[in-house]
Design a protein around this motif. Sequence first.
Motif, PDB file in Angstrom:
ATOM      1  N   PRO A 175       0.819  -1.218   0.000  1.00 36.72           N
ATOM      2  CA  PRO A 175       0.000   0.000   0.000  1.00 36.72           C
ATOM      3  C   PRO A 175       0.850   1.264   0.000  1.00 36.72           C
ATOM      4  O   PRO A 175       2.057   1.233   0.275  1.00 36.72           O
ATOM      5  CB  PRO A 175      -0.756  -0.117   1.329  1.00 36.72           C
ATOM      6  N   VAL A 177       0.223   4.910   1.870  1.00 32.21           N
ATOM      7  CA  VAL A 177      -0.740   5.455   2.829  1.00 32.21           C
ATOM      8  C   VAL A 177      -0.860   6.964   2.647  1.00 32.21           C
ATOM      9  O   VAL A 177      -0.156   7.742   3.276  1.00 32.21           O
ATOM     10  CB  VAL A 177      -0.335   5.119   4.281  1.00 32.21           C
ATOM     11  N   SER A 183      -5.882   3.095   0.887  1.00 32.10           N
ATOM     12  CA  SER A 183      -5.371   2.462   2.113  1.00 32.10           C
ATOM     13  C   SER A 183      -6.367   2.603   3.258  1.00 32.10           C
ATOM     14  O   SER A 183      -6.037   3.183   4.307  1.00 32.10           O
ATOM     15  CB  SER A 183      -4.026   3.080   2.501  1.00 32.10           C
ATOM     16  N   ALA A 423       3.338   1.485   4.634  1.00 34.53           N
ATOM     17  CA  ALA A 423       2.483   1.291   5.811  1.00 34.53           C
ATOM     18  C   ALA A 423       3.330   0.703   6.945  1.00 34.53           C
ATOM     19  O   ALA A 423       3.200  -0.467   7.308  1.00 34.53           O
ATOM     20  CB  ALA A 423       1.310   0.375   5.476  1.00 34.53           C
TER      21      ALA A 423
END
Length: 558
Positions: A175, A177, A183, A423
């Motif tokens: 991901p 973020v 996310s 993340a």
Amino acid sequence: MPANGVCNVGLLEVNKETATYASGSDSAGVSEDEDIQLFVNGAHGVTGVLGRKPESRTKPSSDEVMDKRYASLPNREQHQQFLTAFLTEVLNSAVFNGTDRANKVLNWVDPEELSRTLDLALKDEPDTHERLLDLTRATIRHSVKTGHPYFMNQLFSSVDPYGFAGQVLTDALNPSVYTFEVSPVFVLMEEVVLREMRTIVGYPGGVGDGIFAPGGSMANGYAISCARHKFMPDIKTKGLHALPRLVIFTSEDAHYSIKKLASFMGIGSDNVYAIKTDAVGKMRTEHLESEILRAKAEGALPFMVSATAGTTVIGAFDPLDQIADLCAKHNLWMHVDAAWGGGALMSKKYRTLLKGIDRSDSVTWNPHKLLAAPQQCSTLLTRHANLLSECHSTNAAYLFQKDKFYDTRYDTGDKHIQCGRRADVLKFWFMWRAKGTSGFEQHIDKVFENAEHFTNSIKARPGFEMVIENPECTNVCFWYIPPGMRDVPRDSADFRERLHRVAPKVKERMMKEGSMMITYQPIHDKPNFFRLVLQNSSLDKSDMNYIIDEIERLGKDL
């Protein structure tokens, strides 16, 4: 664990029936539960929840597989066996065998020889999966096993199994973020973790703001940026022109990132005033106030004090309450760099080391240090809600649209200076859920207990002398004086020169044998000494005794 330190684990063997092969990852049109069953059973051709049956294909030839290696999409037929073998190798060699006391911390090879040994050249044509597995083994073999119990060289160590699991999941999901739409889980997860950390720091109700940053240095840079914006918000748009000379104050033993980020942000490293420390490494507050007054007399504008909770070398905790008093008196932003010592806040017994941190404006706290989360995991916490966004947001219309169909307050990425961002929260959150707050407290209590045992042991051992008689943190700084030097007068230049050479030579020997890694350094007028740093709670008193015996064995003939 086998006596030879070798452990083998195997991942789940999957059904290799190859009658049909679904395109891509087989995930399109298949629910998560069904997809899990597909992996376990090796089944294909299941009608998905959208009613679309995955396309059946003839098994590709090996040449076709190699031709399509460029495609960045997992395919069960092409990649599942390779990834299973790869992860098995990582678990066996890096995670389990690499952290076994019976095995070496490293296999030392000189840089030139290692360059010849490793196959690092990039090529036009792809390697086979078998060759990639060979390269995996070589990479692990020649890397330092930083998760090994006897790697105590830096302010990070260990391979926490739950942190590792969270790290793997982070990379699998890949991901970034910045917005809720891409996310959703991690945006919410960050806010939960950061609020709890602010509560532990002592900010009332956990109110404020925070971010996960790419390292403690950048977290300190965010603190400088926020402090400057708090006092001079026009700097965001108008820049440094026509502003007074800005001054930051920090300990002479503080992390170098304060000077480095001050230079990076145009404040200038000369405008970071170094405050003298006392005999145990704490900032001297009387010198701090005199330097504040000096800066004002020079026509400069003091705006920030960066205190340290756990200095890099000595592990000293600055007197935060007294510094807070001075910051209130002179209207200065109080930052606490607790990148190293912040983990002590998790322990009722040791959190008193950071008394006064609740009065700060901002805190840097790195869970990848004393709490042993995987690298990197660093946070900047502040009591000032919305300040990060006010300071850094630019409202890029292609990413942070305000007319989205959901509450865009959850698009938190604009408060960062980064756009794409890992993340880093997941591995820490996963550890926290696996251990609980009580588990983190037990972890902290154990590493401090080990440090205290080590300290008491070397105080009673001939040839070992403390640099700081009573360490505050889990940094234990000491000299080893070989038998051949113990009759040399301590005030002689000969003694000092010979002592300065002991730690580097012992370090060389331990690395070439691979038995352990402990760093050394001088500080101020003191010759080279060892700095043991403990944050791996799997160690016990027998390990502390081993370290002492090993240093003595490696250095007794010097």
